[in-house]
Every structure is written in structure tokens, then in C-alpha cells.
Scaffold this active site. Structure first.
Site, PDB file in Angstrom:
ATOM      1  CB  SER A  65       9.452 -16.060  11.744  1.00 17.92           C
ATOM      2  OG  SER A  65       8.604 -15.554  11.346  1.00 17.92           O
TER       3      SER A  65
ATOM      4  CD  GLU B 189       0.223 -11.790   9.892  1.00 17.82           C
ATOM      5  OE1 GLU B 189       0.756 -12.391   8.587  1.00 17.82           O
ATOM      6  OE2 GLU B 189       1.159 -11.753  11.137  1.00 17.82           O
TER       7      GLU B 189
ATOM      8  CD  GLN C 161       1.846 -16.122  10.742  1.00 19.50           C
ATOM      9  OE1 GLN C 161       2.020 -15.193  11.518  1.00 19.50           O
ATOM     10  NE2 GLN C 161       1.016 -15.810  10.337  1.00 19.50           N
ATOM     11  N   GLY C 162       3.073 -21.030  12.261  1.00 21.73           N
ATOM     12  CA  GLY C 162       4.088 -20.976  12.971  1.00 21.73           C
ATOM     13  C   GLY C 162       4.976 -20.968  11.285  1.00 21.73           C
TER      14      GLY C 162
ATOM     15  CG  ASN D 273       5.952  -1.103   9.059  1.00 19.67           C
ATOM     16  OD1 ASN D 273       5.738  -2.533   9.341  1.00 19.67           O
ATOM     17  ND2 ASN D 273       6.074  -0.285   9.228  1.00 19.67           N
ATOM     18  CD  GLU D 274      12.859  -1.675   8.094  1.00 16.34           C
ATOM     19  OE1 GLU D 274      11.906  -2.490   8.440  1.00 16.34           O
ATOM     20  OE2 GLU D 274      12.911  -0.988   8.345  1.00 16.34           O
TER      21      GLU D 274
END
Lengths: 375, 309
Positions: free
Chosen positions: A127, A244, A124-125, A358-359
Site C-alpha cells: 500500500s 493472503e 509487506q510493502g 471486501n468491496e
């Protein structure tokens, strides 16, 4: 309410259980190392040979046309049998749902069978050094190449899980620099051996070479490798984030098996002061299962999970940390030597980060489920 | 496999919602059949099972109604036979139960009929047969009373004691999730309107994350309560352990939400001029009722094989 499985579902379970108990390999090294990854591919190909790699897919792509309930059953049996992590998960669980929803027939026919067979290995590209939680800040660019009939990609992706071992990357690139941030992104499918791609693996916190940074230097991608419409990449990507964060990536079976292992560890090394935490981990796994059964009922009724997937993600990632912390405490001094529990503990700490921190998930829950004002 | 409240149960919930919050709500609940949810048709009830109990008690919990709803609807009414049943189901004769021997009796000051615990059994008394003493409660609406001395004799022995206990645990858990959701809704409403530093405080991440945690606790408790209800209704072998798990999560979710709600209301939350305190106090009263979280964790430990020795 009816929490019983039907007879055909029980037969499916028995069939899966029998096959897994005869075939699950023991003692594979981590799939996030180069050697371990190769060993895991043998397992993935074994799964595929007997059509257990992608049970919910259509038979023509290597699946069994399994219902979402049968998929849940397979997952329960898979983890109950102690079967290995799925090193193909980013393809089969994250890219594939987007391909099924947005891909052309040509793309589906070309890509899905090879993905199922673990011939093409997808990473997965998303970030980038400057775009983590703020995914819409992606800067890697796609420039139109009209003469070539495609696009030219430049920029850098990073923290790409198993990128150094994969053959293909799906990623978001900025195709319209003038558009507002979420618009102007396009979803590309890129072979990592294309001219101009450089992949450099690097170590994760748990010591494996499980991450990579991927550099794109004027990489040509033909039009047929655009997934969805040009400048609609955000929409396509969000379909994948739902998978996801939600149950496709982390089915309840995995945590039920982990809770059972924790109970077994407690019996080996009882420590009454930690008993309540073991009980809470068992309840966590049950709660996640029941939440999922309710959610899958909604899906079976044709409702989409939407932002509710953020609740899944918060819950499974944080229960996984709690469970592993309890295991580390039960192990006491034996938590120091390398082994499955310390490795599992370190890996659990990635859960609250990947698939959207999670933020960010708590913001999504507050804004989209509770309706609190955005800033 | 189907994890969803039935249309029948959903309709009963709507019927309950229609009368809750109005004058004389308990009798009206009787009139729409809610008090007799679990009572068989022959005795004048609706003849539904535990699957229908949960949405109804969640709704009553949400409303904050001060009545022995769990005690009557979940525990006592289904055990009762004879001429009194009709009056109980109509809401004319009020019943209550003592969850465990030694516990104070909720609504012990006001109920006409009181079911006391005698070891693992339940015995039915008229209030005037018992030596009771009113005691102040955290939740003043619970009309709590203590038994000064155990009755020497009498009391009608009631059937199926263990199932009644399990229904009481389940009903309390359902009430707690409803209460928790009410407190969360009140708080969401408040933080959208309350402005400090020139903006609604609900736009601050500190508030968002606290309320997201409350929602998370509630949304993962609710399916546990529904699953426990199904297990009870279908006499599944894991009914008791799932019921204990439901109570643990419902008690914890309600307590977390009460604390978060008070905190997010600031000083307003620490007054009795605003209704929030009524719901918080109900949560603190129900969280330990029918076994608190720790008591149920110990039951679960025995079942999953991590008990001491």
C-alpha cells in the site's frame, strides 16, 4: 468423501498437541506493540528450535515437509492450544509462497532459513498513500542503476503492518513508468537498514504501534534481491494475494477455536436473546472448515484456488466480525474495559480491509466467478 | 481425508441431468435408477448411500421438477419393503411423506402412498385410507393437502424412523442449494443482457455485490450439506448436528438468493410471466420443510451446550 484423518495424520496431531501443551506461553502482550513483539520473537524462536515454525516447508529450511492436510491439523492444534498470533506471518505465509514459486535457488537458500528462524522479519510493502484497493496505482519508483548492478528505489509505502519492528520489506515498485499499470512493476526484497530507508511507526485503531510508513530515498537494491522477473512483479504479487486471501493466512482452526471461546463466554453469561447468534458463529466455523477441506482436496489434486480465494476472504473476515460483535453484546457493560474480546473486536474490523478490501473481493467474485461485465 | 463427490455419485448426477426437464421425467428418473439411489440391491435399488443422495437432489432442485423427490428418494423408498417397491422405484406408484405430525402433506392430493408421522414413527397408508383436504400452496406444484383427522388405525409401521427423518432434512437441504444455484444462474444471465442507462445492469457494483453475496451463501452451504451426508453415511456421532447446520445454511442461502434474484430482475421478477417465480416459490416451500432454520438452530443449541436452562 472421507472425512477421517489417517493414522499417520492422527499421530502428527498427537505430537503437535503434546508439544504445544508443554510449550505455549501464556499472557503475552500484543505482538503489534514494540515490547510485545520482542516477547513474541522468543516464542517464534522456540517454535523454530523444535521445527514447528514452518511445518509445511522442506526440512532443509527448518520445516517438516508436512502435507497441506498436516498443516491444517497443526493449525487446528495451534489455535486450540490458545497459542499466540504469528508475528512472522507476513514472511512465512505471504512472502514464502512467492519465494518458493518465483525465487532462485540462491534466494531460497539465503532467505528461507533466516525467515523460518525469525532472524529476518519481513513486512509487506504494497500500500501507498495513493494506492490501497487500487494496488496497481503504485507510484514508488525503481530506477535502473547499471553501474551498480541493481536498482534505486524512491517513494513511500504505508499501513505496513509491524513495519517498525521488522528487518526487511518485500514490495512492489514501478520499474517501467511507460508500461500499462499492471505491467512495469517489479517485486523487490529490501533490508530496512539499507541507506536511504526511513521507517516511522504509527498507531492503529486498536492503539498499538502496529503500522509504519516506510520512506525510500534513492535506496540501492542489488539485482539478486529482485523476486521474479523485472516488470513481472504483479504476477508474483498475485501469487501472494491468493495466499493472503485464502486459507494460508486464515486456517479454519483459528475460527473453530474462536467459536469455542464464544460458546464458553455464553455459558458464563447466558443471554437467550443472543443464543441464535452464538449458534450461527458455530455454524460459520464449521462451514469455513468444510469449505476449506473441499478446497484443500482440490489443491491436493493439483488445482489452484485462483479467484475462489476471494470467497474465503469474504467469509472469514465477515464471520470474524459477527463473532466478535456477539461477544461484545454478551459482555454488555464489561465490553468497555480493555481485554481480549474488545481487542479482538477492534482487530476483526481490520479483516474486511486488509488483503484487499471486501468491496474489491466482491467485484472479483462477481467478475471472475460469475462472469459479470467489467465496467 | 478427501472432500469430493465420488465418481459414482457424479455419474448419477449426470444421469439425472440427462432426463430432467423432459416429458415424464419422474418415470425416467426411475428408469436410470435415481429413485432407488438409497434402496439396497436386493430390493432393486442402486444401494448407494447419503453421499450420492446430495448431488442427485441438488440436481433435481436445480431442475425445478415438481415431484416428491425428497419425500420418496431420501425418506420413504429406503424404508419400504415388499411388492410395492418395484413400482415405486419405476416411478409408477408415487409416494410422499408428512415431515412432522401436523404438517401439511406435500403431494397429498396426488400420491398413491402416503407416509404419516405418528409421534417419532412413520406409518404407511394408501391415500384412500386417509381423510385429506386439498389446500392451496405458495408453490402450486406441491399439490398440498391437510389431514382432516388422524387415521384411527392401520398404517404399516416403517423402520429406522430417526434416520429417515435425518435423510429428509439432508435431502431438503440439497434441493435448496440446487434451487438457489438455479436462481443465481438465471439472474446472472439476466443482468448480463438487461441494459439500463446504456449498459448491462450487471456492470453496476450494486448488482455485483448482491450476487456475490448470494454466491457466497451458496458456496458455504454446499460443503455443509456434503459433510452432513458423509456424517450420516458413516454414522458419525455429529451427524445430526451437522445435518441441522446444513439445513440452516441451505434454507438461508435459498431465501437470500430468491430475494436477491427477484430484486435484480426488477419488475420482471415480480411477475408470473417469467419462470423465476416458480423457483422462488419452491424455495419458500422447502425452506421451512423438514424443520426451518430457526427450528434447527434450536437443535444445534442443545448439542453445543448453549440451550436455555
Amino acid at each position: 468423501m472421507d472425512l477421517r484423518w489417517s493414522e499417520p495424520e492422527e499421530r502428527f496431531r498427537a505430537q503437535a498437541r503434546a508439544w504445544l501443551s508443554a510449550n505455549v506461553p501464556r499472557g503475552l502482550p500484543s505482538g503489534d506493540t514494540r515490547d510485545g513483539f520482542a516477547r513474541h520473537l522468543e516464542w517464534e524462536r522456540r517454535l523454530h528450535e523444535d521445527r514447528w515454525a514452518v511445518v509445511s516447508w522442506p526440512a532443509r529450511y527448518g520445516g517438516r515437509d508436512a502435507s497441506v492436510w498436516e498443516w491444517l491439523i497443526f493449525e487446528e492444534e495451534y489455535y486450540r492450544a490458545g497459542a499466540p498470533q504469528r508475528v512472522t506471518q507476513n514472511g512465512i505465509f505471504l512472502l514464502a509462497p512467492a519465494l518458493f514459486e518465483f525465487g532462485t535457488a540462491e534466494q531460497q537458500d539465503r532467505l528461507l532459513p533466516r525467515m523460518a528462524a525469525a532472524q529476518d522479519l519481513w513486512c509487506q510493502g504494497w500500500s501507498e498513500p495513493g494506492a490501497g484497493s487500487d494496488l496497481a496505482a503504485v507510484r514508488s519508483a525503481a530506477v535502473r542503476d547499471e553501474a551498480g548492478g541493481g536498482w534505486r528505489l524512491s517513494g513511500q509505502k504505508t499501513w505496513t503492518t509491524r513495519g517498525a519492528f521488522c528487518t526487511h520489506l518485500f514490495g512492489l515498485f514501478r520499474s517501467d513508468p511507460e508500461a500499462e499499470r499492471h505491467r512495469g512493476l517489479t517485486y523487490f526484497l529490501v533490508p530496512l537498514d539499507a541507506p536511504g530507508v526511513t521507517v516511522r511507526g504509527f498507531e492503529r485503531l486498536d492503539g498499538d504501534e502496529g503500522f509504519a510508513e516506510v520512506f525510500f530515498d534513492d535506496v540501492f537494491v542489488p539485482d539478486r534481491d529482485v523476486l521474479g522477473e523485472v516488470n513481472q512483479g504483479w504476477r508474483v504479487a498475485m501469487a501472494t494475494t491468493g495466499s493472503e486471501r485464502g486459507l494460508t493466512l486464515r486456517s479454519p482452526g483459528r475460527f473453530m477455536a474462536a467459536a469455542d471461546r464464544l460458546i464458553a463466554l455464553y455459558r458464563e453469561r447466558p443471554e437467550p436473546s443472543l443464543k441464535d447468534r452464538v449458534v450461527d458463529s458455530w455454524i460459520d466455523a464449521q462451514a469455513y472448515r468444510m469449505f476449506t477441506l473441499r478446497q484443500v482436496t482440490d489443491i491436493a489434486d493439483g488445482k489452484q484456488p485462483g479467484p475462489e480465494a476471494s470467497l474465503n476472504k469474504l467469509f472469514w473476515s465477515e464471520m470474524d466480525v459477527r463473532l466478535h460483535e456477539t461477544a461484545m453484546d454478551l459482555l454488555g457493560p464489561d465490553a468497555e474495559p480493555d481485554g481480549p474480546w474488545p481487542r479482538g473486536f477492534m482487530f476483526s474490523l481490520a479483516g474486511p480491509i486488509y488483503a484487499g478490501t471486501n468491496e474489491v473481493q466482491r467485484n472479483v467474485v462477481a467478475e471472475r466467478l460469475l462472469g459479470l461485465p467489467r465496467r | 481425508m478427501r472432500f469430493a463427490v465420488s465418481e459414482e455419485a457424479a455419474a448419477l448426477r449426470v444421469a439425472a441431468r440427462g432426463v430432467l426437464g423432459t416429458e415424464g421425467a419422474w418415470r425416467k428418473l426411475g428408469a436410470v435408477g435415481v429413485i432407488g439411489t438409497l434402496v439396497c440391491d436386493e430390493r432393486g435399488g442402486l444401494g448407494l448411500d447419503e453421499n450420492a443422495l446430495v448431488p442427485v437432489l441438488d440436481e433435481i432442485g436445480y431442475s425445478g421438477l415438481a415431484a416428491p423427490a425428497v419425500e420418496t428418494i431420501a425418506v420413504a423408498a429406503p424404508m419400504l419393503d415388499g411388492p410395492l417397491v418395484a413400482d415405486v422405484l419405476a416411478g409408477e406408484v408415487v409416494m410422499t411423506v408428512q415431515p412432522r405430525a401436523g404438517d401439511p402433506v406435500p403431494f397429498g392430493q396426488t400420491a398413491h402412498l402416503i407416509v404419516l408421522r405418528d409421534g417419532d414413527l412413520w406409518r404407511l397408508y394408501r391415500r384412500d385410507e386417509l381423510a385429506l383436504e386439498a389446500c392451496a400452496s405458495v408453490d402450486g406444484s406441491r399439490a398440498l393437502a391437510r389431514l382432516i383427522r388422524a387415521p384411527e388405525d392401520g398404517g404399516l409401521l416403517l423402520p429406522e424412523a430417526e434416520r429417515a427423518w435425518q435423510r429428509g432434512v439432508l435431502g431438503t437441504a440439497a434441493s435448496l442449494t440446487g434451487l438457489a444455484r438455479r436462481m443465481l444462474d438465471m439472474t446472472v444471465d439476466h443482468v448480463k443482457r438487461r441494459e439500463q442507462f446504456g449498459v448491462p445492469i450487471g456492470s453496476f457494483q450494486a448488482i455485483k455485490h448482491a450476487l456475490a453475496d448470494a454466491l457466497l451463501a451458496i458456496e458455504f452451504a454446499r460443503p455443509m450439506v456434503l459433510a452432513a451426508a458423509w456424517a450420516q453415511a458413516s454414522k458419525a456421532p455429529d451427524a445430526a448436528v451437522l445435518t441441522s447446520a446444513a439445513k440452516v445454511r441451505a434454507s438461508d442461502a435459498a431465501r437470500l438468493t430468491a430475494r436477491t434474484a427477484i430484486q435484480c430482475h426488477g419488475a420482471m421478477g415480480y411477475t408470473t410471466e417469467y419462470d423465476l417465480h416458480l423457483f422462488a416459490k419452491r424455495a419458500w416451500a422447502l425452506a421451512p420443510s423438514f424443520g426451518g432454520a430457526q427450528w434447527h438452530r434450536a437443535r444445534i443449541a442443545e448439542t453445543i451446550g448453549v440451550a436455555d436452562g
